[in-house]
Motif scaffolding. Structure first.
Motif, PDB file in Angstrom:
ATOM      1  N   GLU A 175       0.797  -1.115  -0.108  1.00  0.00           N
ATOM      2  CA  GLU A 175       0.039  -0.052  -0.154  1.00  0.00           C
ATOM      3  C   GLU A 175       0.839   1.219   0.042  1.00  0.00           C
ATOM      4  O   GLU A 175       1.359   1.906   1.162  1.00  0.00           O
ATOM      5  N   ASP A 176       1.321   1.616  -1.348  1.00  0.00           N
ATOM      6  CA  ASP A 176       2.422   2.781  -1.292  1.00  0.00           C
ATOM      7  C   ASP A 176       1.835   3.742  -2.266  1.00  0.00           C
ATOM      8  O   ASP A 176       2.697   4.654  -2.460  1.00  0.00           O
ATOM      9  N   GLY A 177       0.539   3.951  -2.394  1.00  0.00           N
ATOM     10  CA  GLY A 177      -0.079   4.856  -3.270  1.00  0.00           C
ATOM     11  C   GLY A 177       0.184   4.822  -4.751  1.00  0.00           C
ATOM     12  O   GLY A 177      -0.441   5.473  -5.419  1.00  0.00           O
ATOM     13  N   GLY A 178       0.784   3.353  -5.219  1.00  0.00           N
ATOM     14  CA  GLY A 178       0.700   3.290  -6.749  1.00  0.00           C
ATOM     15  C   GLY A 178      -0.309   2.581  -6.969  1.00  0.00           C
ATOM     16  O   GLY A 178      -1.305   2.245  -6.369  1.00  0.00           O
ATOM     17  N   VAL A 179      -0.184   2.393  -8.546  1.00  0.00           N
ATOM     18  CA  VAL A 179      -1.404   1.363  -9.048  1.00  0.00           C
ATOM     19  C   VAL A 179      -1.560   0.231  -8.634  1.00  0.00           C
ATOM     20  O   VAL A 179      -0.331  -0.572  -8.464  1.00  0.00           O
ATOM     21  N   SER A 180      -2.843  -0.127  -7.977  1.00  0.00           N
ATOM     22  CA  SER A 180      -3.084  -1.291  -7.489  1.00  0.00           C
ATOM     23  C   SER A 180      -2.552  -1.595  -6.192  1.00  0.00           C
ATOM     24  O   SER A 180      -2.540  -2.977  -5.755  1.00  0.00           O
ATOM     25  N   GLY A 181      -2.130  -0.591  -5.490  1.00  0.00           N
ATOM     26  CA  GLY A 181      -1.604  -0.692  -4.202  1.00  0.00           C
ATOM     27  C   GLY A 181      -2.457  -1.439  -3.220  1.00  0.00           C
ATOM     28  O   GLY A 181      -3.794  -0.973  -3.240  1.00  0.00           O
ATOM     29  N   GLY A 182      -2.033  -2.367  -2.428  1.00  0.00           N
ATOM     30  CA  GLY A 182      -2.881  -3.253  -1.605  1.00  0.00           C
ATOM     31  C   GLY A 182      -3.900  -4.364  -2.093  1.00  0.00           C
ATOM     32  O   GLY A 182      -4.391  -5.050  -1.480  1.00  0.00           O
ATOM     33  N   GLU A 183      -3.663  -4.165  -3.597  1.00  0.00           N
ATOM     34  CA  GLU A 183      -4.273  -5.409  -4.258  1.00  0.00           C
ATOM     35  C   GLU A 183      -3.646  -6.521  -4.662  1.00  0.00           C
ATOM     36  O   GLU A 183      -2.521  -6.585  -4.339  1.00  0.00           O
ATOM     37  N   ILE A 184      -4.247  -7.785  -4.544  1.00  0.00           N
ATOM     38  CA  ILE A 184      -3.690  -9.063  -5.190  1.00  0.00           C
ATOM     39  C   ILE A 184      -2.903  -8.906  -6.572  1.00  0.00           C
ATOM     40  O   ILE A 184      -3.878  -8.479  -7.576  1.00  0.00           O
ATOM     41  N   PHE A 185      -1.766  -8.980  -6.672  1.00  0.00           N
ATOM     42  CA  PHE A 185      -1.079  -8.966  -8.156  1.00  0.00           C
ATOM     43  C   PHE A 185      -1.775  -9.786  -9.031  1.00  0.00           C
ATOM     44  O   PHE A 185      -1.989  -9.316 -10.176  1.00  0.00           O
ATOM     45  N   GLY A 186      -1.835 -10.934  -8.815  1.00  0.00           N
ATOM     46  CA  GLY A 186      -2.483 -11.967  -9.729  1.00  0.00           C
ATOM     47  C   GLY A 186      -1.428 -12.439 -10.659  1.00  0.00           C
ATOM     48  O   GLY A 186      -0.248 -12.597 -10.476  1.00  0.00           O
ATOM     49  N   SER A 187      -2.044 -13.109 -12.003  1.00  0.00           N
ATOM     50  CA  SER A 187      -1.064 -13.378 -12.862  1.00  0.00           C
ATOM     51  C   SER A 187      -0.679 -12.314 -13.893  1.00  0.00           C
ATOM     52  O   SER A 187      -1.568 -11.403 -14.400  1.00  0.00           O
ATOM     53  N   PRO A 188       0.537 -12.142 -14.419  1.00  0.00           N
ATOM     54  CA  PRO A 188       0.978 -11.090 -15.152  1.00  0.00           C
ATOM     55  C   PRO A 188       0.499 -11.276 -16.719  1.00  0.00           C
ATOM     56  O   PRO A 188       0.287 -12.429 -17.049  1.00  0.00           O
ATOM     57  N   ASP A 189       0.259 -10.089 -17.133  1.00  0.00           N
ATOM     58  CA  ASP A 189       0.010 -10.293 -18.577  1.00  0.00           C
ATOM     59  C   ASP A 189       1.050 -10.779 -19.556  1.00  0.00           C
ATOM     60  O   ASP A 189       0.800 -11.532 -20.456  1.00  0.00           O
ATOM     61  N   PHE A 190       2.329 -10.616 -19.073  1.00  0.00           N
ATOM     62  CA  PHE A 190       3.422 -11.113 -19.627  1.00  0.00           C
ATOM     63  C   PHE A 190       4.701 -11.048 -18.947  1.00  0.00           C
ATOM     64  O   PHE A 190       4.755 -10.354 -17.895  1.00  0.00           O
ATOM     65  N   ILE A 191       5.633 -11.473 -19.088  1.00  0.00           N
ATOM     66  CA  ILE A 191       7.123 -11.386 -18.529  1.00  0.00           C
ATOM     67  C   ILE A 191       7.963 -11.047 -19.793  1.00  0.00           C
ATOM     68  O   ILE A 191       8.144 -11.336 -20.563  1.00  0.00           O
TER      69      ILE A 191
END
Length: 397
Positions: free
Chosen positions: A71-87
Protein backbone atom coordinates in the motif's frame (compact mmCIF):
# COMPACT_ATOMS: atom_id res chain seq x y z
CA UNK A 1 19.36 2.26 -1.71
CA UNK A 2 17.80 5.66 -2.30
CA UNK A 3 17.70 6.72 -5.91
CA UNK A 4 16.93 9.73 -8.04
CA UNK A 5 13.34 8.64 -8.52
CA UNK A 6 12.55 9.58 -4.93
CA UNK A 7 11.99 13.15 -6.08
CA UNK A 8 9.77 11.80 -8.85
CA UNK A 9 7.80 9.92 -6.22
CA UNK A 10 7.13 13.13 -4.35
CA UNK A 11 5.77 14.76 -7.50
CA UNK A 12 3.70 11.86 -8.79
CA UNK A 13 2.42 9.85 -5.83
CA UNK A 14 -1.29 9.51 -6.44
CA UNK A 15 -4.10 9.28 -3.92
CA UNK A 16 -6.42 6.30 -3.80
CA UNK A 17 -9.26 8.55 -4.89
CA UNK A 18 -7.48 9.46 -8.12
CA UNK A 19 -6.62 5.86 -8.84
CA UNK A 20 -10.15 4.63 -8.21
CA UNK A 21 -11.47 7.21 -10.65
CA UNK A 22 -9.44 5.80 -13.52
CA UNK A 23 -11.51 4.02 -16.14
CA UNK A 24 -8.69 2.20 -17.93
CA UNK A 25 -7.41 -1.31 -17.66
CA UNK A 26 -4.54 -2.30 -15.38
CA UNK A 27 -1.70 -4.01 -17.25
CA UNK A 28 0.63 -6.14 -15.14
CA UNK A 29 4.03 -7.53 -16.08
CA UNK A 30 7.19 -8.90 -14.49
CA UNK A 31 10.62 -7.67 -15.56
CA UNK A 32 13.97 -9.45 -15.10
CA UNK A 33 17.32 -9.63 -16.89
CA UNK A 34 20.84 -11.09 -17.04
CA UNK A 35 20.20 -14.76 -16.19
CA UNK A 36 23.78 -15.78 -17.12
CA UNK A 37 23.31 -19.51 -17.57
CA UNK A 38 26.67 -21.19 -17.15
CA UNK A 39 27.63 -19.42 -13.91
CA UNK A 40 27.33 -20.56 -10.30
CA UNK A 41 26.75 -18.62 -7.10
CA UNK A 42 26.05 -19.18 -3.42
CA UNK A 43 22.31 -19.58 -3.03
CA UNK A 44 20.34 -20.86 -0.04
CA UNK A 45 23.35 -22.47 1.56
CA UNK A 46 25.02 -24.11 -1.44
CA UNK A 47 26.97 -23.32 -4.59
CA UNK A 48 24.21 -23.39 -7.18
CA UNK A 49 24.02 -23.17 -10.96
CA UNK A 50 22.11 -20.50 -12.85
CA UNK A 51 19.51 -23.03 -13.97
CA UNK A 52 18.50 -23.78 -10.37
CA UNK A 53 18.52 -20.10 -9.42
CA UNK A 54 16.33 -19.27 -12.42
CA UNK A 55 13.87 -22.00 -11.46
CA UNK A 56 13.66 -20.54 -7.96
CA UNK A 57 12.98 -17.09 -9.42
CA UNK A 58 10.31 -18.53 -11.73
CA UNK A 59 8.69 -20.13 -8.69
CA UNK A 60 8.57 -16.65 -7.12
CA UNK A 61 6.68 -15.40 -10.20
CA UNK A 62 4.02 -17.96 -9.31
CA UNK A 63 3.78 -16.66 -5.73
CA UNK A 64 2.67 -13.28 -7.08
CA UNK A 65 -0.69 -14.79 -8.02
CA UNK A 66 -1.74 -14.66 -4.36
CA UNK A 67 0.50 -11.83 -3.15
CA UNK A 68 -0.76 -8.36 -2.24
CA UNK A 69 1.10 -5.36 -3.60
CA UNK A 70 2.29 -2.88 -0.95
CA UNK A 71 0.00 0.00 0.00
CA UNK A 72 2.35 2.64 -1.35
CA UNK A 73 -0.01 4.95 -3.24
CA UNK A 74 0.90 3.32 -6.56
CA UNK A 75 -1.24 1.56 -9.13
CA UNK A 76 -3.18 -1.34 -7.54
CA UNK A 77 -1.54 -0.73 -4.16
CA UNK A 78 -2.85 -3.15 -1.53
CA UNK A 79 -4.44 -5.41 -4.18
CA UNK A 80 -3.52 -8.97 -5.13
CA UNK A 81 -1.15 -8.85 -8.08
CA UNK A 82 -2.50 -12.04 -9.71
CA UNK A 83 -1.11 -13.42 -12.98
CA UNK A 84 1.00 -11.07 -15.11
CA UNK A 85 -0.06 -10.31 -18.66
CA UNK A 86 3.49 -11.10 -19.78
CA UNK A 87 7.10 -11.43 -18.62
CA UNK A 88 10.13 -9.56 -20.02
CA UNK A 89 13.80 -10.58 -19.82
CA UNK A 90 16.36 -8.25 -21.42
CA UNK A 91 19.21 -10.54 -22.31
CA UNK A 92 22.42 -12.20 -21.23
CA UNK A 93 20.64 -15.53 -21.20
CA UNK A 94 24.02 -17.21 -21.65
CA UNK A 95 27.22 -16.10 -20.01
CA UNK A 96 30.20 -15.32 -22.22
CA UNK A 97 32.11 -18.52 -23.06
CA UNK A 98 35.42 -17.82 -21.33
CA UNK A 99 37.20 -19.14 -18.23
CA UNK A 100 35.62 -22.59 -18.48
CA UNK A 101 32.02 -21.37 -18.84
CA UNK A 102 29.74 -23.77 -20.71
CA UNK A 103 28.78 -23.14 -24.33
CA UNK A 104 25.91 -20.91 -25.40
CA UNK A 105 24.23 -24.03 -26.82
CA UNK A 106 24.24 -25.72 -23.42
CA UNK A 107 22.97 -22.55 -21.74
CA UNK A 108 20.20 -22.04 -24.30
CA UNK A 109 19.09 -25.65 -23.87
CA UNK A 110 18.85 -25.18 -20.09
CA UNK A 111 17.00 -21.90 -20.50
CA UNK A 112 14.44 -23.43 -22.86
CA UNK A 113 13.84 -26.27 -20.43
CA UNK A 114 13.41 -24.00 -17.41
CA UNK A 115 11.28 -21.35 -19.15
CA UNK A 116 9.39 -23.73 -21.43
CA UNK A 117 5.85 -22.90 -20.32
CA UNK A 118 6.37 -19.22 -21.14
CA UNK A 119 8.17 -19.99 -24.40
CA UNK A 120 5.30 -22.23 -25.52
CA UNK A 121 2.90 -19.38 -24.90
CA UNK A 122 5.12 -16.95 -26.81
CA UNK A 123 5.07 -19.25 -29.84
CA UNK A 124 1.31 -19.68 -29.49
CA UNK A 125 0.63 -15.94 -29.23
CA UNK A 126 3.28 -14.67 -31.63
CA UNK A 127 5.72 -12.16 -30.16
CA UNK A 128 4.57 -9.30 -32.37
CA UNK A 129 0.87 -9.80 -31.64
CA UNK A 130 1.03 -9.52 -27.86
CA UNK A 131 -0.64 -11.75 -25.26
CA UNK A 132 -3.96 -13.31 -26.17
CA UNK A 133 -6.81 -11.98 -24.06
CA UNK A 134 -8.69 -15.26 -24.38
CA UNK A 135 -5.97 -17.27 -22.68
CA UNK A 136 -5.40 -15.72 -19.27
CA UNK A 137 -3.31 -18.61 -17.96
CA UNK A 138 -1.00 -18.35 -20.93
CA UNK A 139 1.81 -15.93 -20.03
CA UNK A 140 4.17 -15.08 -22.92
CA UNK A 141 7.83 -14.20 -22.48
CA UNK A 142 9.49 -11.35 -24.38
CA UNK A 143 13.27 -11.35 -24.86
CA UNK A 144 16.10 -9.28 -26.28
CA UNK A 145 19.74 -10.40 -26.44
CA UNK A 146 22.48 -9.10 -24.17
CA UNK A 147 26.14 -8.41 -24.84
CA UNK A 148 27.15 -11.91 -23.74
CA UNK A 149 24.67 -13.57 -26.12
CA UNK A 150 25.90 -11.51 -29.07
CA UNK A 151 29.62 -11.79 -28.27
CA UNK A 152 29.27 -15.58 -28.17
CA UNK A 153 27.83 -15.38 -31.68
CA UNK A 154 30.22 -12.91 -33.34
CA UNK A 155 33.43 -13.21 -31.31
CA UNK A 156 35.13 -11.22 -28.57
CA UNK A 157 38.47 -9.45 -28.01
CA UNK A 158 39.55 -12.33 -25.77
CA UNK A 159 39.49 -16.03 -26.77
CA UNK A 160 36.22 -17.92 -26.33
CA UNK A 161 35.66 -21.66 -26.20
CA UNK A 162 34.16 -22.55 -28.60
CA UNK A 163 35.24 -19.59 -30.73
CA UNK A 164 31.66 -18.98 -31.92
CA UNK A 165 28.28 -20.24 -30.70
CA UNK A 166 25.19 -18.32 -31.79
CA UNK A 167 22.66 -20.52 -29.97
CA UNK A 168 21.24 -17.98 -27.53
CA UNK A 169 21.49 -14.99 -29.90
CA UNK A 170 19.88 -16.90 -32.78
CA UNK A 171 17.34 -18.58 -30.50
CA UNK A 172 16.17 -15.23 -29.13
CA UNK A 173 15.96 -13.69 -32.61
CA UNK A 174 14.01 -16.59 -34.09
CA UNK A 175 11.68 -17.01 -31.13
CA UNK A 176 10.78 -13.32 -31.01
CA UNK A 177 10.59 -12.47 -34.72
CA UNK A 178 9.43 -15.89 -35.94
CA UNK A 179 11.59 -15.75 -39.06
CA UNK A 180 15.09 -15.35 -40.46
CA UNK A 181 15.97 -11.71 -41.11
CA UNK A 182 17.23 -12.46 -44.63
CA UNK A 183 15.37 -15.29 -46.33
CA UNK A 184 12.16 -14.91 -44.31
CA UNK A 185 12.25 -18.65 -43.64
CA UNK A 186 9.54 -19.20 -41.02
CA UNK A 187 11.06 -22.12 -39.12
CA UNK A 188 11.54 -20.13 -35.93
CA UNK A 189 8.85 -20.54 -33.25
CA UNK A 190 8.77 -24.20 -32.27
CA UNK A 191 12.33 -24.79 -33.54
CA UNK A 192 13.98 -21.83 -31.81
CA UNK A 193 14.92 -23.95 -28.80
CA UNK A 194 16.99 -26.27 -30.94
CA UNK A 195 19.72 -23.66 -30.54
CA UNK A 196 20.38 -23.80 -34.28
CA UNK A 197 20.38 -20.67 -36.49
CA UNK A 198 18.18 -20.50 -39.58
CA UNK A 199 18.59 -23.76 -41.52
CA UNK A 200 18.82 -21.75 -44.77
CA UNK A 201 21.02 -18.77 -43.89
CA UNK A 202 22.63 -19.38 -40.52
CA UNK A 203 22.95 -16.39 -38.16
CA UNK A 204 24.28 -13.03 -39.34
CA UNK A 205 24.21 -10.30 -36.69
CA UNK A 206 24.34 -7.54 -39.30
CA UNK A 207 21.00 -8.87 -40.53
CA UNK A 208 19.39 -10.87 -37.74
CA UNK A 209 18.52 -8.11 -35.27
CA UNK A 210 15.97 -8.71 -32.56
CA UNK A 211 13.50 -5.85 -32.67
CA UNK A 212 9.72 -6.10 -32.51
CA UNK A 213 6.74 -4.57 -30.75
CA UNK A 214 3.11 -5.09 -29.86
CA UNK A 215 0.25 -2.83 -28.82
CA UNK A 216 -1.84 -3.55 -25.73
CA UNK A 217 -4.57 -1.20 -24.55
CA UNK A 218 -3.21 1.79 -26.48
CA UNK A 219 0.39 1.31 -25.29
CA UNK A 220 3.12 0.14 -27.64
CA UNK A 221 5.69 -2.13 -25.97
CA UNK A 222 8.90 -1.89 -28.01
CA UNK A 223 11.86 -4.27 -27.80
CA UNK A 224 15.10 -2.88 -29.26
CA UNK A 225 17.77 -5.54 -28.92
CA UNK A 226 21.02 -4.40 -27.36
CA UNK A 227 20.44 -0.62 -27.45
CA UNK A 228 18.64 1.98 -29.63
CA UNK A 229 21.47 2.13 -32.17
CA UNK A 230 21.09 3.46 -35.73
CA UNK A 231 19.56 0.24 -37.10
CA UNK A 232 17.06 0.07 -34.26
CA UNK A 233 16.22 3.76 -34.51
CA UNK A 234 15.51 3.43 -38.24
CA UNK A 235 13.36 0.37 -37.58
CA UNK A 236 11.47 2.20 -34.80
CA UNK A 237 10.53 5.04 -37.13
CA UNK A 238 9.12 2.56 -39.64
CA UNK A 239 7.40 0.48 -36.99
CA UNK A 240 5.59 3.40 -35.37
CA UNK A 241 4.91 5.59 -38.43
CA UNK A 242 1.12 5.07 -38.23
CA UNK A 243 0.77 5.07 -34.43
CA UNK A 244 -0.51 8.61 -33.95
CA UNK A 245 1.94 9.08 -31.09
CA UNK A 246 0.54 6.45 -28.72
CA UNK A 247 2.71 5.98 -25.59
CA UNK A 248 5.78 3.74 -25.98
CA UNK A 249 7.57 1.74 -23.29
CA UNK A 250 11.00 0.66 -24.50
CA UNK A 251 13.00 -2.43 -23.45
CA UNK A 252 16.65 -3.01 -24.28
CA UNK A 253 19.73 -4.54 -22.71
CA UNK A 254 22.10 -1.59 -22.30
CA UNK A 255 21.40 1.57 -20.29
CA UNK A 256 21.02 4.88 -22.14
CA UNK A 257 24.68 5.60 -21.38
CA UNK A 258 25.99 2.45 -23.06
CA UNK A 259 29.67 1.68 -22.56
CA UNK A 260 32.23 2.64 -25.21
CA UNK A 261 33.34 -0.96 -25.68
CA UNK A 262 29.90 -2.00 -26.93
CA UNK A 263 30.03 0.35 -29.93
CA UNK A 264 31.67 -0.41 -33.29
CA UNK A 265 35.43 -0.01 -33.37
CA UNK A 266 36.34 3.43 -34.79
CA UNK A 267 39.93 2.41 -35.51
CA UNK A 268 41.73 0.71 -38.38
CA UNK A 269 39.67 -2.08 -39.94
CA UNK A 270 36.84 -1.49 -37.43
CA UNK A 271 37.08 -5.13 -36.38
CA UNK A 272 37.00 -6.99 -33.07
CA UNK A 273 40.57 -7.37 -31.82
CA UNK A 274 42.53 -7.68 -28.59
CA UNK A 275 44.29 -4.33 -29.06
CA UNK A 276 41.35 -1.97 -29.55
CA UNK A 277 38.96 -4.08 -27.38
CA UNK A 278 35.79 -2.78 -28.98
CA UNK A 279 33.09 -5.45 -29.18
CA UNK A 280 31.08 -4.25 -32.24
CA UNK A 281 27.75 -4.98 -30.59
CA UNK A 282 26.09 -1.72 -31.68
CA UNK A 283 25.80 -0.42 -35.27
CA UNK A 284 26.92 3.09 -34.26
CA UNK A 285 30.66 3.72 -34.58
CA UNK A 286 32.07 4.78 -31.23
CA UNK A 287 32.64 8.52 -30.92
CA UNK A 288 35.87 8.03 -28.96
CA UNK A 289 39.01 6.11 -29.89
CA UNK A 290 39.53 4.02 -26.74
CA UNK A 291 37.23 1.95 -24.55
CA UNK A 292 38.34 3.92 -21.50
CA UNK A 293 36.71 7.15 -22.72
CA UNK A 294 33.05 8.09 -22.42
CA UNK A 295 31.16 8.10 -25.75
CA UNK A 296 29.28 11.31 -24.99
CA UNK A 297 28.48 12.04 -28.64
CA UNK A 298 26.79 8.65 -28.97
CA UNK A 299 24.75 9.38 -25.86
CA UNK A 300 23.90 12.81 -27.29
CA UNK A 301 22.56 11.15 -30.45
CA UNK A 302 20.26 9.05 -28.28
CA UNK A 303 19.16 12.14 -26.35
CA UNK A 304 18.22 13.84 -29.63
CA UNK A 305 16.33 10.73 -30.73
CA UNK A 306 14.28 10.65 -27.53
CA UNK A 307 13.70 14.39 -27.79
CA UNK A 308 12.23 13.93 -31.26
CA UNK A 309 10.06 11.03 -30.05
CA UNK A 310 8.26 12.27 -26.93
CA UNK A 311 5.90 9.30 -27.22
CA UNK A 312 8.68 7.21 -25.62
CA UNK A 313 7.63 7.40 -21.97
CA UNK A 314 9.88 4.91 -20.16
CA UNK A 315 13.07 2.90 -20.70
CA UNK A 316 13.78 -0.53 -19.13
CA UNK A 317 17.26 -2.09 -19.15
CA UNK A 318 19.61 -4.62 -17.56
CA UNK A 319 23.39 -4.97 -17.99
CA UNK A 320 24.61 -3.12 -14.89
CA UNK A 321 22.91 -5.63 -12.59
CA UNK A 322 21.23 -3.83 -9.74
CA UNK A 323 17.81 -2.38 -9.10
CA UNK A 324 17.55 1.36 -9.68
CA UNK A 325 14.78 3.78 -10.64
CA UNK A 326 16.17 7.00 -12.09
CA UNK A 327 15.62 9.77 -14.62
CA UNK A 328 17.90 10.18 -17.63
CA UNK A 329 18.35 13.74 -18.86
CA UNK A 330 21.00 13.14 -21.53
CA UNK A 331 24.39 14.89 -21.81
CA UNK A 332 22.73 18.24 -22.58
CA UNK A 333 19.88 17.90 -20.10
CA UNK A 334 17.10 18.34 -22.68
CA UNK A 335 14.92 15.35 -21.69
CA UNK A 336 13.54 13.71 -18.54
CA UNK A 337 13.04 10.03 -19.29
CA UNK A 338 12.06 7.61 -16.48
CA UNK A 339 14.44 4.64 -16.50
CA UNK A 340 14.11 1.30 -14.73
CA UNK A 341 17.24 -0.79 -14.19
CA UNK A 342 16.80 -4.37 -12.93
CA UNK A 343 18.92 -6.78 -10.88
CA UNK A 344 20.55 -10.01 -12.10
CA UNK A 345 19.93 -13.29 -10.24
CA UNK A 346 23.56 -14.34 -10.87
CA UNK A 347 25.72 -11.21 -11.20
CA UNK A 348 23.93 -8.60 -9.14
CA UNK A 349 26.24 -5.75 -8.18
CA UNK A 350 24.72 -5.85 -4.69
CA UNK A 351 22.76 -9.10 -4.52
CA UNK A 352 25.74 -11.24 -5.58
CA UNK A 353 27.10 -10.57 -2.09
CA UNK A 354 23.76 -10.57 -0.26
CA UNK A 355 21.22 -13.11 -1.50
CA UNK A 356 18.46 -11.50 0.58
CA UNK A 357 18.51 -8.58 -1.87
CA UNK A 358 17.80 -10.62 -5.01
CA UNK A 359 15.03 -8.85 -6.87
CA UNK A 360 13.04 -8.47 -10.04
CA UNK A 361 10.62 -5.67 -10.93
CA UNK A 362 6.84 -5.88 -10.87
CA UNK A 363 5.05 -3.27 -13.00
CA UNK A 364 1.41 -2.17 -12.93
CA UNK A 365 0.04 0.34 -15.43
CA UNK A 366 -3.32 2.11 -15.20
CA UNK A 367 -4.16 2.99 -18.79
CA UNK A 368 -6.99 5.29 -17.70
CA UNK A 369 -4.97 7.59 -15.45
CA UNK A 370 -1.78 7.09 -17.54
CA UNK A 371 0.10 6.00 -14.43
CA UNK A 372 2.89 3.42 -14.10
CA UNK A 373 4.17 1.95 -10.85
CA UNK A 374 7.36 -0.14 -10.71
CA UNK A 375 8.07 -2.11 -7.53
CA UNK A 376 11.23 -3.90 -6.49
CA UNK A 377 10.15 -7.44 -5.59
CA UNK A 378 12.52 -9.14 -3.14
CA UNK A 379 12.07 -12.84 -3.83
CA UNK A 380 14.68 -14.35 -1.48
CA UNK A 381 14.59 -11.98 1.49
CA UNK A 382 14.30 -14.85 4.01
CA UNK A 383 16.58 -17.20 2.04
CA UNK A 384 13.55 -19.30 1.17
CA UNK A 385 10.52 -18.94 -1.14
CA UNK A 386 8.55 -15.79 -0.39
CA UNK A 387 7.68 -12.31 -1.60
CA UNK A 388 8.84 -9.04 -0.06
CA UNK A 389 8.92 -5.47 -1.31
CA UNK A 390 11.67 -2.90 -1.69
CA UNK A 391 11.59 0.44 -3.48
CA UNK A 392 8.61 1.80 -5.40
CA UNK A 393 8.43 4.42 -8.14
CA UNK A 394 5.23 5.87 -9.59
CA UNK A 395 5.26 8.08 -12.69
CA UNK A 396 2.68 9.53 -15.03
CA UNK A 397 3.16 9.20 -18.75
Amino acid sequence: MKHAFLLVLAGFFLSAAILSAANGKVIRFVYCSDLHYGLEREFRGAETGADSVSRAMIAAFGLLENSALPEDGGVSGGEIFGSPDFIVCTGDIANRMEDGVQSASASWEQFCSDWGKYISCTVHSGAESGPEDGCRKCIPLYLVPGNHDISNAIGYPKPLSPERDAASAAGIQRLMTMQCGDCGHVDAGENACSGKPCSTCGFDYSRDRTHYSFVMDSIRFVFMGMWPDSLNREWFCRETAADNDIPVFLFTHDPPEAESKHFTNPNGRHDINSTDRFQNLLSDTCSVKTTGEKPVENWRTLELFFGSHPEIKAYFHGDWNYNEFYTWHGPDGTISLPVFRVDSPMKGFISSGDVTLLSFIVVTIDTGSHTLTARECLWNADRRPGIGWGETATVQY
